[in-house]
Write a protein that holds these residues in place. Sequence first.
Motif, PDB file in Angstrom:
ATOM      1  N   GLN A  46       0.833  -1.206   0.000  1.00 60.31           N
ATOM      2  CA  GLN A  46       0.000   0.000   0.000  1.00 60.31           C
ATOM      3  C   GLN A  46       0.869   1.258   0.000  1.00 60.31           C
ATOM      4  O   GLN A  46       0.620   2.195  -0.753  1.00 60.31           O
ATOM      5  N   GLU A  47       1.896   1.266   0.834  1.00 58.53           N
ATOM      6  CA  GLU A  47       2.801   2.423   0.857  1.00 58.53           C
ATOM      7  C   GLU A  47       3.528   2.574  -0.475  1.00 58.53           C
ATOM      8  O   GLU A  47       3.706   3.690  -0.970  1.00 58.53           O
ATOM      9  N   ALA A  48       3.909   1.453  -1.078  1.00 62.44           N
ATOM     10  CA  ALA A  48       4.570   1.507  -2.387  1.00 62.44           C
ATOM     11  C   ALA A  48       3.608   2.044  -3.444  1.00 62.44           C
ATOM     12  O   ALA A  48       4.005   2.828  -4.316  1.00 62.44           O
ATOM     13  N   ALA A  49       2.335   1.656  -3.369  1.00 60.27           N
ATOM     14  CA  ALA A  49       1.340   2.156  -4.319  1.00 60.27           C
ATOM     15  C   ALA A  49       1.153   3.660  -4.155  1.00 60.27           C
ATOM     16  O   ALA A  49       1.062   4.401  -5.141  1.00 60.27           O
ATOM     17  N   GLU A  50       1.115   4.140  -2.912  1.00 53.51           N
ATOM     18  CA  GLU A  50       0.976   5.580  -2.658  1.00 53.51           C
ATOM     19  C   GLU A  50       2.195   6.343  -3.169  1.00 53.51           C
ATOM     20  O   GLU A  50       2.065   7.425  -3.742  1.00 53.51           O
ATOM     21  N   ARG A  51       3.360   5.766  -2.974  1.00 53.86           N
ATOM     22  CA  ARG A  51       4.577   6.411  -3.454  1.00 53.86           C
ATOM     23  C   ARG A  51       4.583   6.439  -4.984  1.00 53.86           C
ATOM     24  O   ARG A  51       4.980   7.426  -5.605  1.00 53.86           O
ATOM     25  N   SER A  52       4.123   5.346  -5.616  1.00 51.33           N
ATOM     26  CA  SER A  52       4.013   5.296  -7.078  1.00 51.33           C
ATOM     27  C   SER A  52       3.054   6.363  -7.579  1.00 51.33           C
ATOM     28  O   SER A  52       3.327   7.048  -8.566  1.00 51.33           O
ATOM     29  N   ASP A  53       1.911   6.515  -6.893  1.00 53.58           N
ATOM     30  CA  ASP A  53       0.952   7.556  -7.268  1.00 53.58           C
ATOM     31  C   ASP A  53       1.599   8.934  -7.216  1.00 53.58           C
ATOM     32  O   ASP A  53       1.407   9.755  -8.117  1.00 53.58           O
ATOM     33  N   ARG A  83       1.287   0.798 -10.544  1.00 56.49           N
ATOM     34  CA  ARG A  83       0.208   1.759 -10.775  1.00 56.49           C
ATOM     35  C   ARG A  83       0.354   2.258 -12.207  1.00 56.49           C
ATOM     36  O   ARG A  83       1.468   2.415 -12.716  1.00 56.49           O
ATOM     37  N   ARG A  84      -0.794   2.548 -12.833  1.00 62.30           N
ATOM     38  CA  ARG A  84      -0.788   2.979 -14.226  1.00 62.30           C
ATOM     39  C   ARG A  84      -1.693   4.181 -14.436  1.00 62.30           C
ATOM     40  O   ARG A  84      -2.709   4.328 -13.760  1.00 62.30           O
ATOM     41  N   ARG A  85      -1.318   4.995 -15.409  1.00 56.41           N
ATOM     42  CA  ARG A  85      -2.141   6.121 -15.855  1.00 56.41           C
ATOM     43  C   ARG A  85      -2.203   6.075 -17.377  1.00 56.41           C
ATOM     44  O   ARG A  85      -1.193   5.790 -18.026  1.00 56.41           O
ATOM     45  N   ALA A  86      -3.365   6.354 -17.914  1.00 59.86           N
ATOM     46  CA  ALA A  86      -3.549   6.428 -19.364  1.00 59.86           C
ATOM     47  C   ALA A  86      -3.835   7.875 -19.726  1.00 59.86           C
ATOM     48  O   ALA A  86      -4.697   8.515 -19.120  1.00 59.86           O
ATOM     49  N   GLU A 149       3.625   4.328 -16.151  1.00 61.93           N
ATOM     50  CA  GLU A 149       3.623   3.236 -15.185  1.00 61.93           C
ATOM     51  C   GLU A 149       4.676   3.492 -14.125  1.00 61.93           C
ATOM     52  O   GLU A 149       5.722   4.072 -14.414  1.00 61.93           O
ATOM     53  N   ALA A 150       4.389   3.034 -12.913  1.00 63.88           N
ATOM     54  CA  ALA A 150       5.364   3.045 -11.824  1.00 63.88           C
ATOM     55  C   ALA A 150       5.333   1.662 -11.184  1.00 63.88           C
ATOM     56  O   ALA A 150       4.285   1.222 -10.697  1.00 63.88           O
ATOM     57  N   ASP A 151       6.475   0.980 -11.224  1.00 64.52           N
ATOM     58  CA  ASP A 151       6.625  -0.357 -10.647  1.00 64.52           C
ATOM     59  C   ASP A 151       7.449  -0.253  -9.378  1.00 64.52           C
ATOM     60  O   ASP A 151       8.555   0.287  -9.405  1.00 64.52           O
ATOM     61  N   SER A 152       6.924  -0.821  -8.293  1.00 63.78           N
ATOM     62  CA  SER A 152       7.675  -0.779  -7.040  1.00 63.78           C
ATOM     63  C   SER A 152       8.761  -1.845  -7.042  1.00 63.78           C
ATOM     64  O   SER A 152       8.672  -2.831  -7.764  1.00 63.78           O
ATOM     65  N   PRO A 153       9.766  -1.642  -6.190  1.00 64.21           N
ATOM     66  CA  PRO A 153      10.690  -2.744  -5.939  1.00 64.21           C
ATOM     67  C   PRO A 153       9.952  -3.766  -5.074  1.00 64.21           C
ATOM     68  O   PRO A 153       8.772  -3.597  -4.772  1.00 64.21           O
ATOM     69  N   THR A 164      -6.188   7.189  -4.649  1.00 63.29           N
ATOM     70  CA  THR A 164      -7.049   8.322  -4.255  1.00 63.29           C
ATOM     71  C   THR A 164      -6.767   9.551  -5.106  1.00 63.29           C
ATOM     72  O   THR A 164      -7.443  10.563  -4.960  1.00 63.29           O
ATOM     73  N   ALA A 165      -5.774   9.475  -5.996  1.00 62.61           N
ATOM     74  CA  ALA A 165      -5.467  10.607  -6.884  1.00 62.61           C
ATOM     75  C   ALA A 165      -6.648  10.833  -7.816  1.00 62.61           C
ATOM     76  O   ALA A 165      -7.181   9.889  -8.398  1.00 62.61           O
ATOM     77  N   GLU A 166      -7.063  12.087  -7.926  1.00 60.87           N
ATOM     78  CA  GLU A 166      -8.202  12.428  -8.784  1.00 60.87           C
ATOM     79  C   GLU A 166      -7.736  12.672 -10.209  1.00 60.87           C
ATOM     80  O   GLU A 166      -6.899  13.539 -10.445  1.00 60.87           O
ATOM     81  N   PRO A 167      -8.274  11.929 -11.184  1.00 56.53           N
ATOM     82  CA  PRO A 167      -7.916  12.205 -12.573  1.00 56.53           C
ATOM     83  C   PRO A 167      -8.363  13.610 -12.966  1.00 56.53           C
ATOM     84  O   PRO A 167      -9.338  14.117 -12.422  1.00 56.53           O
ATOM     85  N   ASN A 168      -7.661  14.237 -13.866  1.00 54.06           N
ATOM     86  CA  ASN A 168      -8.079  15.575 -14.303  1.00 54.06           C
ATOM     87  C   ASN A 168      -8.913  15.447 -15.577  1.00 54.06           C
ATOM     88  O   ASN A 168      -8.603  16.002 -16.610  1.00 54.06           O
ATOM     89  N   GLY A 169      -9.940  14.691 -15.465  1.00 53.31           N
ATOM     90  CA  GLY A 169     -10.872  14.424 -16.557  1.00 53.31           C
ATOM     91  C   GLY A 169     -11.784  13.310 -16.104  1.00 53.31           C
ATOM     92  O   GLY A 169     -11.820  12.978 -14.916  1.00 53.31           O
ATOM     93  N   PRO A 170     -12.523  12.697 -17.020  1.00 48.70           N
ATOM     94  CA  PRO A 170     -13.398  11.594 -16.635  1.00 48.70           C
ATOM     95  C   PRO A 170     -12.619  10.469 -15.966  1.00 48.70           C
ATOM     96  O   PRO A 170     -11.491  10.168 -16.339  1.00 48.70           O
ATOM     97  N   ALA A 171     -13.223   9.839 -14.949  1.00 48.64           N
ATOM     98  CA  ALA A 171     -12.551   8.783 -14.206  1.00 48.64           C
ATOM     99  C   ALA A 171     -12.665   7.421 -14.887  1.00 48.64           C
ATOM    100  O   ALA A 171     -11.843   6.549 -14.655  1.00 48.64           O
ATOM    101  N   TYR A 172     -13.674   7.220 -15.693  1.00 43.35           N
ATOM    102  CA  TYR A 172     -13.903   5.939 -16.364  1.00 43.35           C
ATOM    103  C   TYR A 172     -13.907   4.779 -15.377  1.00 43.35           C
ATOM    104  O   TYR A 172     -13.382   3.707 -15.654  1.00 43.35           O
TER     105      TYR A 172
END
Length: 193
Positions: A46-53, A83-86, A149-153, A164-172
Amino acid sequence: MSRLFPVVATVLALALSGCGNEGTMSGSSSGSGSGSGRESGRMDMQEAAERSDAMLDAVLEAVDPDLQWAHGPTTTRACGVTRRRAVMTVVSADRRQTFLDRAEAFWRKSDYRIKAVNKDDVFPAVYAVTEAGFGVSVSFRGKGQAFLEADSPCVKESKVAPSTAEPNGPAYEGVYPLPRPNVRSGFWSGPAD
């Protein structure tokens, strides 16, 4: 065959023991989240995911002008998380290298090590790694859509909550696969100057 077994077992043991050490927090950590991972000296998924975000947020903020983006799927593996962003903004073929150059410049300024740069005309990409072992990338794939993409060790296993990051557009939300880029921008969608 029996002579190989000790060698294979030793290599496997070293590989597995190395997995736990890669996720050790460094003094320059900017991660957030509960203190449980820090108390033991290692972050959890979870902490790695937050750091990736946070890393993905930072590079998207550094790329100017703004791009619309949506969350891609989060995946976990034996001891890590991705974690991924498109990018939902149409980035013209003429502007793709500009986008990658801005991401690369930001990562260099942030002391990330650039692992590889793919200058392919159709599928360009840039790959970097942080001092703490997180891999980050920006790549263009089918129909010219950009993905980050951000891959944790390797980190401690835990449950991983949605970002919890809000997309700056539609969330889909609940839509997969995500639609192709559909937001036009004068700068990103136009030809290079």
